[in-house]
Motif scaffolding. Structure first.
Motif, PDB file in Angstrom:
ATOM      1  N   ALA A 152      65.347  47.227  23.386  1.00 40.80           N
ATOM      2  CA  ALA A 152      66.408  46.248  23.159  1.00 40.80           C
ATOM      3  C   ALA A 152      66.108  45.368  21.952  1.00 40.80           C
ATOM      4  CB  ALA A 152      66.599  45.385  24.398  1.00 40.80           C
ATOM      5  N   LYS A 153      67.114  45.185  21.109  1.00 44.14           N
ATOM      6  CA  LYS A 153      66.992  44.306  19.950  1.00 44.14           C
ATOM      7  C   LYS A 153      67.796  43.017  20.117  1.00 44.14           C
ATOM      8  CE  LYS A 153      66.500  48.239  16.778  1.00 44.14           C
ATOM      9  NZ  LYS A 153      67.112  48.948  15.621  1.00 44.14           N
ATOM     10  N   HIS A 154      68.873  43.085  20.898  1.00 48.63           N
ATOM     11  CA  HIS A 154      69.780  41.949  21.001  1.00 48.63           C
ATOM     12  C   HIS A 154      69.996  41.480  22.441  1.00 48.63           C
ATOM     13  CE1 HIS A 154      70.795  43.047  16.856  1.00 48.63           C
ATOM     14  NE2 HIS A 154      71.008  44.271  17.291  1.00 48.63           N
ATOM     15  N   SER A 155      70.189  42.421  23.357  1.00 45.15           N
ATOM     16  CA  SER A 155      70.542  42.006  24.719  1.00 45.15           C
ATOM     17  C   SER A 155      70.138  43.056  25.750  1.00 45.15           C
ATOM     18  CB  SER A 155      72.058  41.744  24.819  1.00 45.15           C
ATOM     19  OG  SER A 155      72.776  42.950  24.564  1.00 45.15           O
ATOM     20  N   HIS A 179      59.614  43.869  35.323  1.00 40.11           N
ATOM     21  CA  HIS A 179      59.715  42.428  35.126  1.00 40.11           C
ATOM     22  C   HIS A 179      58.955  41.993  33.877  1.00 40.11           C
ATOM     23  CE1 HIS A 179      60.276  42.347  39.763  1.00 40.11           C
ATOM     24  NE2 HIS A 179      61.376  42.702  39.126  1.00 40.11           N
ATOM     25  N   ASP A 180      57.793  42.598  33.650  1.00 43.19           N
ATOM     26  CA  ASP A 180      57.027  42.280  32.439  1.00 43.19           C
ATOM     27  C   ASP A 180      57.831  42.630  31.192  1.00 43.19           C
ATOM     28  OD1 ASP A 180      54.928  41.453  34.008  1.00 43.19           O
ATOM     29  OD2 ASP A 180      53.772  43.311  33.779  1.00 43.19           O
ATOM     30  N   ALA A 181      58.507  43.786  31.223  1.00 43.04           N
ATOM     31  CA  ALA A 181      59.311  44.217  30.069  1.00 43.04           C
ATOM     32  C   ALA A 181      60.473  43.256  29.827  1.00 43.04           C
ATOM     33  CB  ALA A 181      59.831  45.634  30.291  1.00 43.04           C
ATOM     34  N   LEU A 182      61.085  42.769  30.898  1.00 50.34           N
ATOM     35  CA  LEU A 182      62.183  41.805  30.754  1.00 50.34           C
ATOM     36  C   LEU A 182      61.685  40.495  30.157  1.00 50.34           C
ATOM     37  CD1 LEU A 182      64.066  42.319  34.159  1.00 50.34           C
ATOM     38  CD2 LEU A 182      64.723  43.192  31.915  1.00 50.34           C
ATOM     39  N   ILE A 183      60.529  40.040  30.618  1.00 51.20           N
ATOM     40  CA  ILE A 183      59.968  38.786  30.106  1.00 51.20           C
ATOM     41  C   ILE A 183      59.573  38.934  28.643  1.00 51.20           C
ATOM     42  CG2 ILE A 183      58.029  37.174  30.314  1.00 51.20           C
ATOM     43  CD1 ILE A 183      58.156  37.678  33.368  1.00 51.20           C
ATOM     44  N   ARG A 184      58.956  40.058  28.293  1.00 49.94           N
ATOM     45  CA  ARG A 184      58.592  40.284  26.891  1.00 49.94           C
ATOM     46  C   ARG A 184      59.832  40.301  26.000  1.00 49.94           C
ATOM     47  NH1 ARG A 184      54.961  44.104  29.172  1.00 49.94           N
ATOM     48  NH2 ARG A 184      56.382  45.812  28.629  1.00 49.94           N
ATOM     49  N   ALA A 185      60.899  40.939  26.497  1.00 48.15           N
ATOM     50  CA  ALA A 185      62.146  40.984  25.727  1.00 48.15           C
ATOM     51  C   ALA A 185      62.701  39.574  25.527  1.00 48.15           C
ATOM     52  CB  ALA A 185      63.163  41.869  26.442  1.00 48.15           C
ATOM     53  N   ASP A 225      61.047  36.813  25.527  1.00 41.75           N
ATOM     54  CA  ASP A 225      60.150  36.061  24.641  1.00 41.75           C
ATOM     55  C   ASP A 225      60.353  36.433  23.166  1.00 41.75           C
ATOM     56  OD1 ASP A 225      59.080  34.777  26.806  1.00 41.75           O
ATOM     57  OD2 ASP A 225      57.265  36.000  26.923  1.00 41.75           O
ATOM     58  N   ARG A 226      60.841  37.640  22.897  1.00 39.46           N
ATOM     59  CA  ARG A 226      61.067  38.012  21.495  1.00 39.46           C
ATOM     60  C   ARG A 226      62.514  37.746  21.046  1.00 39.46           C
ATOM     61  NH1 ARG A 226      60.594  43.322  23.859  1.00 39.46           N
ATOM     62  NH2 ARG A 226      62.538  44.518  23.665  1.00 39.46           N
ATOM     63  N   GLY A 227      63.263  37.024  21.885  1.00 44.78           N
ATOM     64  CA  GLY A 227      64.588  36.572  21.484  1.00 44.78           C
ATOM     65  C   GLY A 227      65.750  37.394  21.988  1.00 44.78           C
ATOM     66  N   VAL A 228      65.497  38.402  22.810  1.00 40.12           N
ATOM     67  CA  VAL A 228      66.568  39.205  23.398  1.00 40.12           C
ATOM     68  C   VAL A 228      67.233  38.405  24.523  1.00 40.12           C
ATOM     69  CG1 VAL A 228      67.084  41.309  24.710  1.00 40.12           C
ATOM     70  CG2 VAL A 228      65.432  41.368  22.822  1.00 40.12           C
ATOM     71  N   VAL A 229      68.548  38.415  24.556  1.00 38.89           N
ATOM     72  CA  VAL A 229      69.284  37.744  25.634  1.00 38.89           C
ATOM     73  C   VAL A 229      69.229  38.629  26.873  1.00 38.89           C
ATOM     74  CG1 VAL A 229      71.518  36.869  26.397  1.00 38.89           C
ATOM     75  CG2 VAL A 229      70.813  36.585  24.003  1.00 38.89           C
ATOM     76  N   VAL A 230      68.580  38.136  27.923  1.00 38.78           N
ATOM     77  CA  VAL A 230      68.404  38.912  29.151  1.00 38.78           C
ATOM     78  C   VAL A 230      69.239  38.286  30.270  1.00 38.78           C
ATOM     79  CG1 VAL A 230      66.775  39.778  30.871  1.00 38.78           C
ATOM     80  CG2 VAL A 230      66.069  39.573  28.474  1.00 38.78           C
ATOM     81  N   ARG A 231      70.133  39.091  30.831  1.00 37.88           N
ATOM     82  CA  ARG A 231      70.921  38.675  31.992  1.00 37.88           C
ATOM     83  C   ARG A 231      70.647  39.655  33.128  1.00 37.88           C
ATOM     84  NH1 ARG A 231      77.045  38.343  30.180  1.00 37.88           N
ATOM     85  NH2 ARG A 231      76.514  40.394  29.330  1.00 37.88           N
ATOM     86  N   PHE A 232      70.473  39.127  34.309  1.00 39.13           N
ATOM     87  CA  PHE A 232      70.087  39.952  35.452  1.00 39.13           C
ATOM     88  C   PHE A 232      70.990  39.604  36.638  1.00 39.13           C
ATOM     89  CE2 PHE A 232      66.128  41.154  38.242  1.00 39.13           C
ATOM     90  CZ  PHE A 232      66.850  42.213  38.783  1.00 39.13           C
ATOM     91  N   ILE A 233      71.728  40.612  37.108  1.00 40.92           N
ATOM     92  CA  ILE A 233      72.536  40.464  38.326  1.00 40.92           C
ATOM     93  C   ILE A 233      71.871  41.281  39.417  1.00 40.92           C
ATOM     94  CG2 ILE A 233      74.749  40.933  39.440  1.00 40.92           C
ATOM     95  CD1 ILE A 233      76.083  40.676  36.716  1.00 40.92           C
ATOM     96  N   ASP A 241      76.384  51.148  17.355  1.00 41.33           N
ATOM     97  CA  ASP A 241      75.408  52.082  16.798  1.00 41.33           C
ATOM     98  C   ASP A 241      74.054  52.014  17.507  1.00 41.33           C
ATOM     99  OD1 ASP A 241      77.253  52.983  14.967  1.00 41.33           O
ATOM    100  OD2 ASP A 241      76.609  51.578  13.399  1.00 41.33           O
ATOM    101  N   GLU A 242      73.853  50.983  18.320  1.00 43.43           N
ATOM    102  CA  GLU A 242      72.566  50.790  18.980  1.00 43.43           C
ATOM    103  C   GLU A 242      72.678  50.773  20.499  1.00 43.43           C
ATOM    104  OE1 GLU A 242      70.742  47.271  17.352  1.00 43.43           O
ATOM    105  OE2 GLU A 242      71.470  47.713  15.339  1.00 43.43           O
ATOM    106  N   ALA A 243      73.892  50.707  21.010  1.00 44.02           N
ATOM    107  CA  ALA A 243      74.109  50.520  22.444  1.00 44.02           C
ATOM    108  C   ALA A 243      73.634  51.715  23.263  1.00 44.02           C
ATOM    109  CB  ALA A 243      75.591  50.266  22.713  1.00 44.02           C
TER     110      ALA A 243
END
Length: 213
Positions: free
Chosen positions: A85-88, A102-108, A110-118, A164-166
């Motif tokens: 993920a680069k953006h979201s 969970h670690d991958a979500l937190i790392r994302a 921390d690098r500025g990716v918008v993370v939403r979790f339902i 192009d990235e989705a």
């Protein structure tokens, strides 16, 4: 003699006309069909898990794959999906208990990716979901308001607003050890933007309908 030759030529031309006409019509038909084909509709990859993966539970703990189809390799594939993920990241998952996820979500995050979790409201009652750790890291989590109902979706969108990235995965797989080693489950990965757009609409609908955890 000349008339005899002309007669032969005329007869030959008449005989060949249907063949030549058929050739050009067929060629024209193929060209039109090629022009009418839709643009690249994206690729699909599928992962199946079965109870035959039950012996792979130890490989999840040891982080060593026994084969290409090992459950640990499947987990690595999913984690890499998040890491791309680069953006979201928009994750809609009934239950998630993997520390690696969970670690991958937190790392994302921390690098500025918008993370939403339902997730399903049952996350409130499962310690293994590490929900407080995710919230403490700054990740927004929402659950359905009606505790008598089940949020049973399992899908995740990455960079869904960038055609192009989705990318997307969806299926029946919860992000749990049991799902990867003891169930019959399926996960489909795709870059088909028409499918991604439909899932994006559903995610946004749920996101603005549900409550923060």
């Amino acid at each position: 003699m000349f008339y005899k030759y002309l007669k032969i030529v005329s007869f030959t031309a008449i005989s060949l006309t249907p063949i030549v006409l058929t050739y050009f019509l067929k060629k024209r038909y193929i060209m039109l069909m090629e022009q009418s084909q839709p643009p690249d509709s994206g690729n699909y990859e599928i992962i199946f898990t079965t109870i035959d993966h039950r012996n792979c539970k130890q490989h999840l703990y040891k982080k060593i794959a026994c084969s290409e189809s090992c459950s640990y390799n499947y987990l690595v594939t999913i984690v890499r999906f998040f890491e791309s993920a680069k953006h979201s990241i928009s994750l809609c998952m009934c239950i998630s208990t993997f520390n690696e996820v969970h670690d991958a979500l937190i790392r994302a995050h921390d690098r500025g990716v918008v993370v939403r979790f339902i997730s399903d409201v049952e996350m409130l009652n499962i310690t293994a979901t590490k929900k407080e750790r995710l919230r403490s890291a700054g990740i927004s989590i929402k659950v359905q308001p009606d505790k008598s109902k089940i949020l049973h979706h399992k899908f995740c969108l990455v960079d869904e607003n960038y055609p192009d990235e989705a990318k997307l995965f969806f299926g029946s797989l919860n992000l749990t050890c049991q799902a990867l080693t003891s169930n019959w489950d399926i996960t489909v990965f795709t870059t088909n933007y028409e499918t991604i757009s439909r899932f994006r609409e559903e995610f946004d609908y749920l996101w603005y309908s549900f409550n923060f955890l």
